[in-house]
Each structure stands twice: as structure tokens, then as C-alpha cells.
Write a protein that holds these residues in place. Structure first.
Motif, mmCIF file in Angstrom:
data_model
loop_
_atom_site.group_PDB
_atom_site.id
_atom_site.type_symbol
_atom_site.label_atom_id
_atom_site.label_comp_id
_atom_site.label_asym_id
_atom_site.label_seq_id
_atom_site.Cartn_x
_atom_site.Cartn_y
_atom_site.Cartn_z
ATOM 1 N N GLU A 47 0.829 -1.212 0.000
ATOM 2 C CA GLU A 47 0.000 0.000 0.000
ATOM 3 C C GLU A 47 0.861 1.258 0.000
ATOM 4 N N GLN A 72 -11.908 9.281 -1.906
ATOM 5 C CA GLN A 72 -11.382 7.995 -1.475
ATOM 6 C C GLN A 72 -10.018 7.743 -2.102
ATOM 7 N N HIS A 75 -6.671 2.410 -3.667
ATOM 8 C CA HIS A 75 -5.971 1.479 -2.782
ATOM 9 C C HIS A 75 -6.102 0.050 -3.289
ATOM 10 N N GLY A 77 -7.121 -2.574 -1.411
ATOM 11 C CA GLY A 77 -8.230 -3.292 -0.807
ATOM 12 C C GLY A 77 -7.856 -4.347 0.212
ATOM 13 N N GLU A 78 -6.601 -4.371 0.652
ATOM 14 C CA GLU A 78 -6.158 -5.408 1.590
ATOM 15 C C GLU A 78 -6.250 -4.961 3.050
ATOM 16 N N SER A 80 -7.850 -1.935 6.151
ATOM 17 C CA SER A 80 -9.000 -1.101 6.486
ATOM 18 C C SER A 80 -8.798 0.326 5.979
ATOM 19 N N GLU A 81 -9.902 1.069 5.869
ATOM 20 C CA GLU A 81 -9.829 2.456 5.407
ATOM 21 C C GLU A 81 -8.945 3.303 6.317
#
Length: 247
Positions: A47, A72, A75, A77-78, A80-81
């Protein structure tokens, strides 16, 4: 994917100690850490790379304040936000982070020690990726995660006061962390990640070969590298300015 990395494609010789330190860092990246699993640590590294191409981060960098731009992150997607935002903000806009931002991150559920380990992983992957970029090489494929649980070790000697996160002063090092400053002076830059001692040891293992060992910094009677102390510091100061590092 291997847990090791190679510089066989380099067109110039690379010092053996650099290669060895990078390999140690790569193996450490894949292993369970103090607060994150090996899979999570590799995801944090991935990330960190992703943040460089994030459109939201790029827009925020050109805004007067990052809070002027909403949206947003692009990212993987692995994670948490919350963790994604921490990684992207630290990687792309570190000079404008504030204590209020950090406190909000903690209020939203990230522990201070888990935050410190994220910063340590980010610093490690940036150090090695920047090296490969400077050498004209492709980024190393990230290592395969090693199974296992984090140690969840929190040092008794860590105290609040010096920074946003608790840190360990040299006089507060307990027996379990006796190696923490064994080859370091314990200056503030050494203490920054000390809430997670493993990250101090790992990062400064890299620092000693990419920069200079701590004991060599003020040994002006001897030159340890192909360039002089003065030349090293000129480069360091220039890079610091470009990165808006105020240390």
C-alpha cells in the motif's frame, strides 16, 4: 516469491554490506512483527507503493490544506480504510501531519504502537525502493509473508512527552531492550520508533549502511565512504529540503 532480493541486474558494483542489509530488511518485512502479522506487514509495504499513484493524494499535495480535498484513496483493498489513510498520509504528505490528526487516528481505533510499526515498515520500503530507483533498477517483488503471530511486546521503558507517541530515553531502557541503543547514541531520531524496539533495530541496520554507522558520524579523521562526510551531509541536507523534513 523469494524472501531474498538480488542486485544481479545492477550495472555497477554494489557493496556487499548494502546487499546483505537489504536482504535482512526484506526477510524482516515478511516476518510477523510486533503488532502486525507478516501478511499485514507485506500489505502495508504494498500500500505504501500504491500511495504514490493515488489520485486523491496527488490532489491533496497541491491543495493549501489536505482537508480541502475529499474523496477515497486509490488502494489495493487489503487493509481497512483507517490504515490505508494512515499509510497514504505518512507516505505522501508527512510534512503536514499534525498532532490532532494523529490523535484522531488513535481515537478511531489504531493503537500508538501499531502506528509506530506502520511507520517503520513505510520507512523500510521507501529506503529500499529509493535505492533501486537511484540505481535504475525495477522495484523488488515483495516477499512472501511468513506465517505466525505478532509478539505484541510493549516495552516498559516507554514514556510519553518527547513526541506524539511514547518513546524510550536511554536511561529508561530495561534489560529486555538492552540492545536498543547498543550501537546508537539514543538521540531523538533513534528514539522515534522506540515504542516498537524491533523497528529501531531494523531501520538503523539499514541506516548504518545506506548512510553511516552512528559511531562514524563525527569521526572526521576517517572517511568511511567513497565520498566525504561533508559531501554526505550536503546530499542529506538537500534530500531533507526536497522531502520537507524539518528534523
Amino acid at each position: 516469491m523469494s524472501h531474498d532480493l538480488s542486485y544481479e541486474a545492477a550495472t555497477v558494483p554494489i557493496r556487499g554490506d548494502l546487499v546483505a542489509a537489504h536482504q535482512r530488511a526484506w526477510r524482516r518485512l515478511a516476518q510477523p512483527g510486533t503488532w502486525w502479522t507478516g501478511a499485514q506487514r507485506v500489505a502495508i509495504a504494498a500500500e505504501t507503493r500504491q500511495a504514490v499513484t493515488c489520485r486523491l493524494c496527488q490532489l491533496r499535495q497541491t491543495a493549501v490544506t489536505p482537508y480541502a480535498v475529499s474523496g477515497q484513496h486509490d488502494h489495493l483493498g487489503e487493509l481497512s480504510e483507517l490504515i490505508i489513510d494512515v499509510i497514504h498520509r505518512v507516505r505522501m504528505d508527512a510534512s503536514r501531519l499534525t498532532a490532532s490528526w494523529y490523535n484522531q487516528v488513535i481515537d478511531n481505533g489504531l493503537s500508538d504502537a501499531a502506528y509506530v510499526e506502520i511507520v517503520g515498515v513505510i520507512a523500510t520500503i521507501i529506503a529500499i525502493d529509493t535505492f533501486t530507483h537511484a540505481m535504475g533498477l525495477a522495484k523488488h517483488p515483495l516477499p512472501s509473508p511468513v506465517a505466525g503471530e505478532p509478539s505484541r511486546y510493549r516495552p516498559d521503558g516507554a514514556k510519553p512527552g518527547m513526541a506524539w507517541v511514547p518513546t524510550i530515553a536511554p536511561e529508561d531502557v530495561v534489560e529486555a531492550d538492552q540492545m536498543l541503543y547498543a550501537e546508537l547514541s539514543g538521540a531523538h531520531i533513534h528514539r522515534a520508533l522506540s515504542l516498537v524496539p524491533a523497528e529501531v533495530l531494523g531501520f538503523f541496520d539499514l541506516d548504518a549502511v545506506q548512510y553511516l554507522p552512528d559511531a562514524a558520524l563525527r569521526d572526521f579523521g576517517r572517511e568511511y565512504r567513497a565520498i566525504t562526510h561533508a559531501q554526505i551531509e550536503l546530499l542529506a541536507a538537500r534530500v531533507s529540503v526536497l522531502n520537507q523534513c524539518f528534523y
